[in-house]
Design a protein around this motif. Structure first.
Motif, PDB file in Angstrom:
ATOM      1  N   THR A 196       0.061  -9.756  -0.102  1.00  0.00           N
ATOM      2  CA  THR A 196      -0.676  -9.108  -1.318  1.00  0.00           C
ATOM      3  C   THR A 196      -0.858  -7.822  -1.489  1.00  0.00           C
ATOM      4  O   THR A 196      -0.967  -7.015  -2.423  1.00  0.00           O
ATOM      5  CB  THR A 196      -1.968  -9.957  -1.809  1.00  0.00           C
ATOM      6  N   ILE A 197      -1.536  -7.310  -0.372  1.00  0.00           N
ATOM      7  CA  ILE A 197      -1.513  -5.841  -0.039  1.00  0.00           C
ATOM      8  C   ILE A 197      -0.179  -5.029  -0.272  1.00  0.00           C
ATOM      9  O   ILE A 197      -0.063  -4.081  -0.845  1.00  0.00           O
ATOM     10  CB  ILE A 197      -2.222  -5.281   1.230  1.00  0.00           C
ATOM     11  N   LEU A 198       0.960  -5.505   0.405  1.00  0.00           N
ATOM     12  CA  LEU A 198       2.273  -4.891   0.521  1.00  0.00           C
ATOM     13  C   LEU A 198       2.737  -5.021  -1.169  1.00  0.00           C
ATOM     14  O   LEU A 198       3.405  -4.322  -1.244  1.00  0.00           O
ATOM     15  CB  LEU A 198       3.082  -5.798   1.460  1.00  0.00           C
ATOM     16  N   THR A 199       2.626  -6.116  -1.872  1.00  0.00           N
ATOM     17  CA  THR A 199       2.828  -6.353  -3.246  1.00  0.00           C
ATOM     18  C   THR A 199       2.300  -5.011  -4.131  1.00  0.00           C
ATOM     19  O   THR A 199       2.884  -4.584  -4.929  1.00  0.00           O
ATOM     20  CB  THR A 199       2.479  -7.445  -3.822  1.00  0.00           C
ATOM     21  N   PHE A 200       1.071  -4.843  -3.799  1.00  0.00           N
ATOM     22  CA  PHE A 200       0.118  -3.850  -4.297  1.00  0.00           C
ATOM     23  C   PHE A 200       0.764  -2.510  -4.473  1.00  0.00           C
ATOM     24  O   PHE A 200       0.953  -1.702  -5.175  1.00  0.00           O
ATOM     25  CB  PHE A 200      -1.317  -3.813  -4.119  1.00  0.00           C
ATOM     26  N   VAL A 201       1.277  -2.341  -3.057  1.00  0.00           N
ATOM     27  CA  VAL A 201       1.884  -1.078  -2.730  1.00  0.00           C
ATOM     28  C   VAL A 201       3.270  -0.902  -3.349  1.00  0.00           C
ATOM     29  O   VAL A 201       3.487   0.104  -3.917  1.00  0.00           O
ATOM     30  CB  VAL A 201       1.706  -0.776  -1.130  1.00  0.00           C
ATOM     31  N   GLY A 202       4.027  -1.792  -3.364  1.00  0.00           N
ATOM     32  CA  GLY A 202       5.146  -2.014  -3.964  1.00  0.00           C
ATOM     33  C   GLY A 202       5.174  -1.540  -5.482  1.00  0.00           C
ATOM     34  O   GLY A 202       5.964  -0.970  -5.951  1.00  0.00           O
ATOM     35  N   LEU A 203       4.175  -2.242  -5.995  1.00  0.00           N
ATOM     36  CA  LEU A 203       4.013  -1.991  -7.554  1.00  0.00           C
ATOM     37  C   LEU A 203       3.581  -0.445  -7.706  1.00  0.00           C
ATOM     38  O   LEU A 203       4.153  -0.102  -8.670  1.00  0.00           O
ATOM     39  CB  LEU A 203       2.965  -2.841  -7.999  1.00  0.00           C
ATOM     40  N   ASN A 204       2.654  -0.089  -6.910  1.00  0.00           N
ATOM     41  CA  ASN A 204       2.461   1.303  -7.077  1.00  0.00           C
ATOM     42  C   ASN A 204       3.629   2.411  -6.761  1.00  0.00           C
ATOM     43  O   ASN A 204       3.941   3.281  -7.444  1.00  0.00           O
ATOM     44  CB  ASN A 204       1.573   1.898  -6.155  1.00  0.00           C
ATOM     45  N   PHE A 205       4.561   1.867  -5.868  1.00  0.00           N
ATOM     46  CA  PHE A 205       5.807   2.683  -5.733  1.00  0.00           C
ATOM     47  C   PHE A 205       6.670   2.717  -6.531  1.00  0.00           C
ATOM     48  O   PHE A 205       7.419   3.698  -7.154  1.00  0.00           O
ATOM     49  CB  PHE A 205       6.342   2.364  -4.275  1.00  0.00           C
ATOM     50  N   LEU A 206       6.886   1.379  -7.226  1.00  0.00           N
ATOM     51  CA  LEU A 206       7.681   1.250  -8.536  1.00  0.00           C
ATOM     52  C   LEU A 206       7.402   1.740  -9.774  1.00  0.00           C
ATOM     53  O   LEU A 206       7.988   2.359 -10.480  1.00  0.00           O
ATOM     54  CB  LEU A 206       8.350  -0.144  -8.462  1.00  0.00           C
ATOM     55  N   GLU A 207       5.940   1.559 -10.227  1.00  0.00           N
ATOM     56  CA  GLU A 207       5.397   1.710 -11.443  1.00  0.00           C
ATOM     57  C   GLU A 207       4.684   3.224 -11.306  1.00  0.00           C
ATOM     58  O   GLU A 207       4.273   3.565 -12.320  1.00  0.00           O
ATOM     59  CB  GLU A 207       4.621   0.600 -11.641  1.00  0.00           C
ATOM     60  N   GLY A 208       4.469   3.748 -10.302  1.00  0.00           N
ATOM     61  CA  GLY A 208       3.435   4.992 -10.145  1.00  0.00           C
ATOM     62  C   GLY A 208       2.536   4.386 -10.105  1.00  0.00           C
ATOM     63  O   GLY A 208       1.946   3.231  -9.745  1.00  0.00           O
ATOM     64  N   SER A 209       1.441   5.465  -9.897  1.00  0.00           N
ATOM     65  CA  SER A 209      -0.109   5.278  -9.654  1.00  0.00           C
ATOM     66  C   SER A 209      -0.995   4.742 -10.921  1.00  0.00           C
ATOM     67  O   SER A 209      -2.003   5.383 -11.021  1.00  0.00           O
ATOM     68  CB  SER A 209      -0.503   6.040  -8.721  1.00  0.00           C
ATOM     69  N   ARG A 210      -0.406   4.081 -11.846  1.00  0.00           N
ATOM     70  CA  ARG A 210      -1.219   3.779 -13.009  1.00  0.00           C
ATOM     71  C   ARG A 210      -2.176   2.692 -12.613  1.00  0.00           C
ATOM     72  O   ARG A 210      -2.964   2.263 -13.477  1.00  0.00           O
ATOM     73  CB  ARG A 210      -0.089   3.503 -14.067  1.00  0.00           C
TER      74      ARG A 210
END
Length: 106
Positions: free
Chosen positions: A90-104
């Protein structure tokens, strides 16, 4: 919230201490203590995921599963390593979403 965290810590420390008192198995006590430290660190790191509520909920369900698996290890001597690895997904999913979508998600 603080009361629940303190209760969670106390129950776990008492369970680990009681297991050591009964069986005097230092190896099992150290494994359980290290695993609990990992679960507590993952739970603390999971606070950053509050911006994505479904992911945050899944993360805390996985943390509860890992804690239950730790108590099961203390009770039955069966260590399911994969339950303790789930919080990192779940932590890696969150980091991946930040990587793909930016830091929104901050």
């Amino acid at each position: 919230m603080k009361g629940k965290i303190i209760l969670w810590l106390l129950v776990t420390f008492v369970a680990i201490g009681w297991e050591y008192y009964r069986h005097r198995n230092l190896r099992k006590t150290l494994i359980a203590s290290g695993t609990f430290a990992w679960i507590a660190a993952a739970a603390t790191l999971g606070m950053t995921m509050r911006a994505i509520l479904p992911l945050f909920a899944v993360h805390y369900l996985v943390i509860l599963l890992a804690w239950g698996a730790l108590l099961f290890y203390l009770w039955r001597d069966k260590y399911f390593w994969w339950t303790f690895a789930l919080p990192i997904l779940t932590i890696l999913t969150f980091v991946g979403l930040n990587f793909l979508e930016g830091s929104r998600y901050e």
